[in-house]
Design a protein around this motif. Structure first.
Motif: not given
Length: 144
Positions: A125-136
């Motif tokens: 759901a978050w990916t579909a809304a344009g959010y990305v995980r910040q690995p740093q």
């Protein structure tokens, strides 16, 4: 916010009268069981930021929530939850769009979300809304 007469949800801000229903909704629709959610905690939220708790309704029934917290510096999203019977219908996206508009009106420049690592359904759901995980970044916490 859309017109419920066309089968689309409406979004409104939560009030003190909603607290018990929101807590019951989260026990059914939200992930994670280690939270210390309570009516006093929710009451503090809406007293501090009366527009933070967003509730999606369909035909007068709660079908989703998100907390869109604005602290004057950052835009934070918590407790995105959609009733399991109403998932995959755009309700989460609609809530996020509403929250993002709220943030933009306050001058917010970036929103972040706390998402459980094991909640892979939410990751979609978050990916579909344009959010990305910040690995740093890592989340550091201290219980109070």
């Amino acid at each position: 916010m859309t017109d419920a007469t066309h089968g689309a949800p409406t979004v409104r801000t939560g009030t003190a009268q909603d607290l018990e229903a929101v807590l019951a909704f989260w026990s059914h629709a939200a992930e994670g069981t280690d939270r210390r959610d309570s009516e006093p905690a929710l009451r503090r939220l809406i007293e501090r930021d009366p527009e933070a708790l967003l509730i999606a309704e369909l035909d007068g029934r709660m079908v989703g929530t998100v907390i869109a917290g604005w602290d004057g510096w950052r835009c934070h999203l918590y407790r995105l939850a959609v009733d399991p019977a109403h998932r995959r219908r755009g309700i989460a996206r609609f809530l996020l769009d509403t929250a993002e508009k709220r943030f933009a009106e306050h001058g917010g420049m970036r929103a972040d979300a706390m998402v459980l690592d094991d909640n892979t359904l939410a990751h979609h759901a978050w990916t579909a809304a344009g959010y990305v995980r910040q690995p740093q970044w890592g989340r550091w916490v201290k219980p109070l």
